[in-house]
Design a protein around this motif. Sequence first.
Motif, PDB file in Angstrom:
ATOM      1  N   LEU A   1     -11.715 -16.237  12.573  1.00  0.00           N
ATOM      2  CA  LEU A   1     -12.319 -16.175  11.238  1.00  0.00           C
ATOM      3  C   LEU A   1     -12.485 -17.576  10.659  1.00  0.00           C
ATOM      4  CD1 LEU A   1     -10.597 -13.270   9.239  1.00  0.00           C
ATOM      5  CD2 LEU A   1     -13.040 -13.484   9.747  1.00  0.00           C
ATOM      6  N   ALA A   2     -11.416 -18.360  10.750  1.00  0.00           N
ATOM      7  CA  ALA A   2     -11.453 -19.700  10.187  1.00  0.00           C
ATOM      8  C   ALA A   2     -12.470 -20.580  10.904  1.00  0.00           C
ATOM      9  CB  ALA A   2     -10.066 -20.331  10.251  1.00  0.00           C
ATOM     10  N   ALA A   3     -12.545 -20.438  12.235  1.00  0.00           N
ATOM     11  CA  ALA A   3     -13.439 -21.299  13.014  1.00  0.00           C
ATOM     12  C   ALA A   3     -14.890 -20.838  12.954  1.00  0.00           C
ATOM     13  CB  ALA A   3     -12.965 -21.338  14.470  1.00  0.00           C
ATOM     14  N   GLN A   4     -15.139 -19.558  13.212  1.00  0.00           N
ATOM     15  CA  GLN A   4     -16.507 -19.054  13.320  1.00  0.00           C
ATOM     16  C   GLN A   4     -17.201 -18.953  11.966  1.00  0.00           C
ATOM     17  OE1 GLN A   4     -16.902 -15.707  15.969  1.00  0.00           O
ATOM     18  NE2 GLN A   4     -18.788 -14.978  15.026  1.00  0.00           N
TER      19      GLN A   4
ATOM     20  N   ASP B   1     -12.777 -13.678  -1.966  1.00  0.00           N
ATOM     21  CA  ASP B   1     -14.101 -13.057  -1.890  1.00  0.00           C
ATOM     22  C   ASP B   1     -14.055 -11.750  -1.112  1.00  0.00           C
ATOM     23  OD1 ASP B   1     -15.487 -15.327  -3.112  1.00  0.00           O
ATOM     24  OD2 ASP B   1     -15.001 -16.381  -1.240  1.00  0.00           O
ATOM     25  N   LEU B   2     -13.070 -11.625  -0.240  1.00  0.00           N
ATOM     26  CA  LEU B   2     -13.042 -10.498   0.692  1.00  0.00           C
ATOM     27  C   LEU B   2     -11.622 -10.254   1.174  1.00  0.00           C
ATOM     28  CD1 LEU B   2     -14.585  -8.489   2.587  1.00  0.00           C
ATOM     29  CD2 LEU B   2     -14.847 -10.385   4.195  1.00  0.00           C
ATOM     30  N   VAL B   3     -11.274  -8.983   1.341  1.00  0.00           N
ATOM     31  CA  VAL B   3      -9.999  -8.599   1.947  1.00  0.00           C
ATOM     32  C   VAL B   3     -10.298  -7.883   3.265  1.00  0.00           C
ATOM     33  CG1 VAL B   3      -7.895  -7.219   1.733  1.00  0.00           C
ATOM     34  CG2 VAL B   3      -8.849  -8.371  -0.283  1.00  0.00           C
TER      35      VAL B   3
ATOM     36  N   LEU C   1     -15.905 -19.395   2.243  1.00  0.00           N
ATOM     37  CA  LEU C   1     -15.581 -17.995   2.007  1.00  0.00           C
ATOM     38  C   LEU C   1     -14.067 -17.847   2.016  1.00  0.00           C
ATOM     39  CD1 LEU C   1     -16.785 -15.089   1.773  1.00  0.00           C
ATOM     40  CD2 LEU C   1     -16.552 -14.934   4.262  1.00  0.00           C
ATOM     41  N   ARG C   2     -13.520 -17.198   0.973  1.00  0.00           N
ATOM     42  CA  ARG C   2     -12.066 -17.068   0.847  1.00  0.00           C
ATOM     43  C   ARG C   2     -11.659 -15.642   1.237  1.00  0.00           C
ATOM     44  NH1 ARG C   2     -11.998 -19.517  -5.186  1.00  0.00           N
ATOM     45  NH2 ARG C   2     -13.182 -17.596  -5.388  1.00  0.00           N
ATOM     46  N   ILE C   3     -10.871 -15.539   2.286  1.00  0.00           N
ATOM     47  CA  ILE C   3     -10.533 -14.238   2.868  1.00  0.00           C
ATOM     48  C   ILE C   3      -9.027 -14.028   2.836  1.00  0.00           C
ATOM     49  CG2 ILE C   3     -10.560 -12.837   4.967  1.00  0.00           C
ATOM     50  CD1 ILE C   3     -13.131 -14.251   5.787  1.00  0.00           C
ATOM     51  N   LEU C   4      -8.617 -12.865   2.342  1.00  0.00           N
ATOM     52  CA  LEU C   4      -7.235 -12.415   2.463  1.00  0.00           C
ATOM     53  C   LEU C   4      -7.162 -11.486   3.671  1.00  0.00           C
ATOM     54  CD1 LEU C   4      -4.296 -11.911   1.515  1.00  0.00           C
ATOM     55  CD2 LEU C   4      -5.207 -10.073   0.066  1.00  0.00           C
ATOM     56  N   LEU C   5      -6.275 -11.807   4.599  1.00  0.00           N
ATOM     57  CA  LEU C   5      -6.102 -11.000   5.810  1.00  0.00           C
ATOM     58  C   LEU C   5      -4.731 -10.345   5.775  1.00  0.00           C
ATOM     59  CD1 LEU C   5      -7.293 -10.218   8.607  1.00  0.00           C
ATOM     60  CD2 LEU C   5      -6.191 -12.263   9.531  1.00  0.00           C
TER      61      LEU C   5
ATOM     62  N   ALA D   1     -14.108 -20.136   7.242  1.00  0.00           N
ATOM     63  CA  ALA D   1     -13.501 -19.465   6.096  1.00  0.00           C
ATOM     64  C   ALA D   1     -12.136 -20.050   5.777  1.00  0.00           C
ATOM     65  CB  ALA D   1     -13.367 -17.971   6.378  1.00  0.00           C
ATOM     66  N   ASP D   2     -11.768 -19.938   4.513  1.00  0.00           N
ATOM     67  CA  ASP D   2     -10.429 -20.283   4.060  1.00  0.00           C
ATOM     68  C   ASP D   2      -9.614 -18.993   4.098  1.00  0.00           C
ATOM     69  OD1 ASP D   2      -8.169 -21.271   2.909  1.00  0.00           O
ATOM     70  OD2 ASP D   2      -9.159 -22.182   1.180  1.00  0.00           O
ATOM     71  N   VAL D   3      -8.750 -18.857   5.098  1.00  0.00           N
ATOM     72  CA  VAL D   3      -8.052 -17.604   5.376  1.00  0.00           C
ATOM     73  C   VAL D   3      -6.600 -17.699   4.932  1.00  0.00           C
ATOM     74  CG1 VAL D   3      -7.408 -15.932   7.158  1.00  0.00           C
ATOM     75  CG2 VAL D   3      -9.564 -17.197   7.355  1.00  0.00           C
ATOM     76  N   ARG D   4      -6.158 -16.698   4.177  1.00  0.00           N
ATOM     77  CA  ARG D   4      -4.745 -16.570   3.814  1.00  0.00           C
ATOM     78  C   ARG D   4      -4.239 -15.244   4.378  1.00  0.00           C
ATOM     79  NH1 ARG D   4      -5.584 -21.043   3.079  1.00  0.00           N
ATOM     80  NH2 ARG D   4      -5.240 -22.352   1.242  1.00  0.00           N
ATOM     81  N   VAL D   5      -3.061 -15.273   4.968  1.00  0.00           N
ATOM     82  CA  VAL D   5      -2.541 -14.100   5.661  1.00  0.00           C
ATOM     83  C   VAL D   5      -1.262 -13.622   4.980  1.00  0.00           C
ATOM     84  CG1 VAL D   5      -1.794 -13.142   7.877  1.00  0.00           C
ATOM     85  CG2 VAL D   5      -3.491 -15.001   7.826  1.00  0.00           C
TER      86      VAL D   5
END
Length: 356
Positions: A38-41, A124-126, A10-14, A44-48
């Motif tokens: 987010l990344a661990a649980q 996928d999600l912001v 899951l690709r998440i923009l934070l 997810a591939d998280v970008r901040v």
Amino acid sequence: MSAPTRARKLRILLTNDDGPPSGPDGHSPFIYPFARQLAAQLDADVRVVVPASQRSWVGKAYHIAEKTTGVYYYPAGEDGNEGESHELPRERRDGEMEWILLKGTPATCASIALHNLFAPNSFDLVISGPNFGRNTSTAFALSSGTLGAAMAASLSGAKAIALSWGLMDGYKPPPKEFVDAASKVSCDVVKRLYELGWGSGDEQVDVYSVNVPLLPEIVSAPEVRWTSMARTNYGRLFKSTPHPDSAASQNKGGPAAVAEPQDAAAAASSSSAAEAGDAQGSELLGVKDEHKSEKLHFVFAPDISALVSPKMEDLVEGTDKHAIHTGAISVTPIRSAFMEAAPPTGIPVEGLRWKI
């Protein structure tokens, strides 16, 4: 026989409105532990991408007259506030996250991340947040940079969640176990909302506004409720000062993180003065005497005690405000729009024509 294809992460923009991590005593203590969770649980591939400094209570404002510049930031230390900043990206070390800090508003950060920094449709999600303080009810939500960034993302076609963690009376600052529990339950809520979806047509949700109260219930027995947004009003937001160099009240987070400025006696005095001013103003509409001998200088010093600490009998069950003050997590589906309302009853309307 070919090997099975591994499911894509899951690709998440934070993003947020509180800026880069600050540690527990600063203005942005929540984003670093939540990003790691987010990344661990969720694997997810998280970008901040966040503002380079705190930009609370700016709503959905964009930078349009200023250049927006930024740096790459590599968080380090227990709280993430011991990292390195670089004008250009460097190679990441094992387990290290690469953040981008922009000198702009939260909505500006969301827009630039979605349209300029990364390829189209990268995420996928912001998620905007977790905000340092609640964003329950219209008075807070309409001013919130956290909600503003999520709405900016939704107007760019992204699925968006605005996440806020409420600082509650008796638990300021919140203990680490509350923050850890809030990170975990917030990830659970994010996962379930992503699986549920945002609907379509007349039932489409643009933004889910999620408020998590930092209370013991979050650790022992978290409860999640679907809610509507309570309708509330502001009190006084600014105060006058004769000193042009006076700083605004120390705002270590969003408006709901500000300590209540008045005791009961001061509040009563302020109320009486306001009533007297109303009576006088009906006879003579003029500025107060205090402003006739001093230059006009005002600082942000909100009197929001009624919003932060409402009477329980005034809370409406089913609203986000009621939920957070009874220890529950609120999930409020909203639209990124100024929604129309019907004309007041009694106004003579013939079809689309208003008879004046």
